[in-house]
Design an enzyme around this catalytic site. Structure first.
Site, PDB file in Angstrom:
ATOM      1  CG  ASN A  42      23.763 -35.857  30.585  1.00 20.35           C
ATOM      2  OD1 ASN A  42      22.577 -35.988  30.765  1.00 20.35           O
ATOM      3  ND2 ASN A  42      24.552 -35.178  30.863  1.00 20.35           N
ATOM      4  CB  SER A 131      36.237 -27.833  35.159  1.00 20.76           C
ATOM      5  OG  SER A 131      35.357 -26.666  35.329  1.00 20.76           O
ATOM      6  CB  ALA A 132      37.989 -22.701  34.058  1.00 19.63           C
ATOM      7  CB  THR A 133      34.712 -25.241  38.397  1.00 14.67           C
ATOM      8  OG1 THR A 133      34.737 -26.405  37.950  1.00 14.67           O
ATOM      9  CG2 THR A 133      33.653 -24.689  37.537  1.00 14.67           C
ATOM     10  CE1 TYR A 156      31.388 -30.928  36.918  1.00 17.89           C
ATOM     11  CE2 TYR A 156      32.061 -28.667  36.434  1.00 17.89           C
ATOM     12  CZ  TYR A 156      31.997 -29.922  35.986  1.00 17.89           C
ATOM     13  OH  TYR A 156      32.821 -30.253  35.002  1.00 17.89           O
ATOM     14  CE  LYS A 160      34.881 -32.836  36.109  1.00 17.10           C
ATOM     15  NZ  LYS A 160      35.160 -34.316  35.635  1.00 17.10           N
ATOM     16  CG  ASN A 206      26.807 -24.688  30.570  1.00 11.86           C
ATOM     17  OD1 ASN A 206      27.060 -23.918  32.245  1.00 11.86           O
ATOM     18  ND2 ASN A 206      27.564 -25.913  30.367  1.00 11.86           N
ATOM     19  NE  ARG A 238      31.980 -15.820  33.339  1.00 11.17           N
ATOM     20  CZ  ARG A 238      32.269 -14.840  34.212  1.00 11.17           C
ATOM     21  NH1 ARG A 238      33.180 -13.843  34.021  1.00 11.17           N
ATOM     22  NH2 ARG A 238      31.276 -14.576  35.347  1.00 11.17           N
ATOM     23  CG  ASP A 302      28.123 -15.270  37.895  1.00  9.00           C
ATOM     24  OD1 ASP A 302      28.454 -15.953  37.914  1.00  9.00           O
ATOM     25  OD2 ASP A 302      27.177 -14.919  37.709  1.00  9.00           O
TER      26      ASP A 302
END
Length: 367
Positions: A42, A131-133, A156, A160, A206, A238, A302
């Site tokens: 990628n 990641s903030a995820t 995903y 992380k 995104n 965001r 969300d």
């Protein structure tokens, strides 16, 4: 030669990718000796050629996959590493729900193989691209590092979080390990030169890459998910961070490893929130083009507002973001104008060509 007297290198896995390539520029500029390892699934070698042009230094590149032990053992045998910056992963949230096993294999198993080889070669310093995820639906805002992690709503994000947990367990088992977990919020933008930027595969997930796709006429309009949030204009807010600021955060984290911090997490964000509509309007201002959009229903999970409290990184890393939202949009648009096909075109358009034939490189968003 005694291996301890050989030049010490930093291994950058996934260093030909979007955030990786920008970080490599900063590392080279700061004088680090680095080796990029990437399987190119990628990413694009053209990115590294342009990194060399920006930094004025060659990039040492090793094609390899972190899931392949023999690849890892070979690169660790060739170079005397003292630290690793680990970007290598696949990263599309939506895609991860369709092919979760690929995500667990690449992101979790790949990290596990890397750590085992690092241990075998006694390399115990790591900066991990998290990641903030990992926060899931945050229970506080702005989100600081004391916030609860999980539950995470997609594979995903779980990869992380699982790697973070693995690293914490590793550091608890062996105090010689030093790890900085960097939790990104929403990386956007491109290098101000227009030489390197984001080259997403397929339809972007995104917001800003999708806005670009609409500006190029490759999609008819931007979807805005929900307009009834308790925000300045009803659309979700965001925390967006310029990719070059994110890159300098990795250099600061690498320096932090010298202080033997143990295992510590840092948020990398600006602390400033922008709504979806504010982003669209800013891109309209920067491009002087109308961006068609369509309001649709909210997406499950969300939240109205999610911004970072990055004061820990400010204090302990001496790191501060410097770019504004307008800079992010301008740099992203410059990258797009110079590289309308991303790295696939490989021919870099100069400013005169853009001005003379702007219509060939972008559209007003209409089909």
């Amino acid at each position: 030669m005694d291996p301890s007297k050989r030049q010490k290198y930093v291994l950058v896995t996934g260093g030909a990718g979007y955030i990786g390539s920008h970080t490599v520029v900063e590392l080279l500029t700061a004088g680090y000796a680095i080796v990029v390892m990437d399987n190119m699934c990628n990413s694009h070698l053209e990115a590294l050629r342009r990194v060399e042009r920006l930094a004025g230094r060659p990039v040492q590149f090793f094609k390899g996959d972190v899931t392949c032990v023999s690849d890892l053992e070979k690169v660790f045998s060739l170079y005397n590493f003292w630290a690793v910056i680990h970007f290598a992963a696949i990263k599309a949230v939506g895609e991860s729900t369709r092919i979760p096993l690929d995500y667990y294999y690449n992101n979790v198993a790949g990290s596990l193989q890397l750590l085992r080889v690092m241990k075998n070669f006694n390399v115990k310093n790591l900066v991990f691209s998290s990641s903030a995820t990992v926060y899931g639906e945050p229970d506080i805002c702005p989100v600081d590092e004391t916030a609860r992690v999980g539950p995470v709503t997609n594979p995903y994000g779980r990869t992380k979080l699982f790697v973070e947990e693995m690293l914490r367990d590793l550091c608890n088992s062996d105090p010689e390990w030093n790890v900085c977990l960097l939790r990104y919020f929403n990386p956007v933008g491109a290098h101000p030169s227009g030489l390197i930027g984001e080259h997403p595969q397929g339809i972007p997930n995104n917001l800003l890459p999708y806005v670009i796709r609409v500006l190029q006429g490759r999609s008819p309009f931007v979807h805005i998910y929900g307009s009834d949030y308790d925000t300045v204009d009803g659309t979700g807010v965001r925390d967006y961070i310029h990719v070059c600021d994110l890159a300098t955060g990795h250099v600061a984290a690498l320096k932090k490893l010298d202080t033997k911090p143990g295992c510590v997490a840092y948020n990398l964000g600006t602390g400033i929130g922008y709504s979806v509509m504010e982003i669209v309007k800013m891109m309209e201002k920067v491009t002087q083009k109308e961006i068609p959009y369509k309001i649709v229903d909210r997406r499950p999970g969300d939240v109205a507002v999610c911004t970072a409290d990055a004061s820990l990184a400010n204090r302990e890393l001496g790191w501060y973001p410097t770019r504004r939202m307008e800079d992010m949009c301008e740099d992203m648009w410059r990258w797009t104008r110079k590289n309308p096909m991303g790295y696939d075109g490989q021919t870099l358009l100069d400013e005169d060509e853009e001005d003379d034939d702007d219509s060939s490189n972008s559209s007003n968003g209409e089909d």
